[in-house]
Write an enzyme that holds these catalytic residues in place. Sequence first.
Site, PDB file in Angstrom:
ATOM      1  N   CYS A  46      20.113  49.924  -3.406  1.00  0.00           N
ATOM      2  CA  CYS A  46      19.164  50.428  -2.408  1.00  0.00           C
ATOM      3  C   CYS A  46      19.167  51.962  -2.364  1.00  0.00           C
ATOM      4  O   CYS A  46      20.190  52.572  -2.039  1.00  0.00           O
ATOM      5  CB  CYS A  46      19.530  49.838  -1.047  1.00  0.00           C
ATOM      6  SG  CYS A  46      18.688  50.585   0.348  1.00  0.00           S
ATOM      7  N   CYS A  88      19.771  53.397   1.168  1.00  0.00           N
ATOM      8  CA  CYS A  88      21.186  53.182   1.526  1.00  0.00           C
ATOM      9  C   CYS A  88      22.046  54.303   0.957  1.00  0.00           C
ATOM     10  O   CYS A  88      22.959  54.794   1.621  1.00  0.00           O
ATOM     11  CB  CYS A  88      21.670  51.836   0.984  1.00  0.00           C
ATOM     12  SG  CYS A  88      20.807  50.406   1.641  1.00  0.00           S
TER      13      CYS A  88
END
Length: 175
Positions: free
Chosen positions: A99, A102
């Site tokens: 991600c 993230c």
Amino acid sequence: MALQVYVAAPRTSVMQNRVSLGIITKQPAFVCGAGDYPQLMKRREGGLSMTFRVRSSLDATAAPAEVGQVTEVDKDTFWPTVKAAGVKTVVLDMYTQWCGPCKIMAPKFQQLSEKYKDVVFLKLDCNQENRPLAKELGIKVVPTFKILKDSKIVKEVTGAKFDDLVFAIETARST
């Protein structure tokens, strides 16, 4: 779920029996069902008093989270770590390795852990192994930040919204 029973009697050594499906496989014969047993049970038999300590896999011991840093947890250590935090606010970063947002939030999350010394910061990789916990916590997108107090989720921030996360932490700390 497997249960462990520790039996201690006067002038005897401590023995450990494994319980599967609520039935003890060795002596003494004692039956308990998962989830409906007290943590410490006493039994008197033939004038001999014995104490039984019953633990489930949910009682797994986890290393206490370090203050001022982010602690990695998994499906086995998450709840014990949250319980060990006691009355402290707990912030959980639910992320994945692939991600992009993230990865952007990770250093900012670390900075927050250094700023708020009275808050426990945890991170959970929502990989296949931790999928049951991620599902239990109701994750739909990554990153998702869950804020807990007294082992209960009180706030949630989805996406890479740093200002919203700071506001949620401040709000949880003040209540």
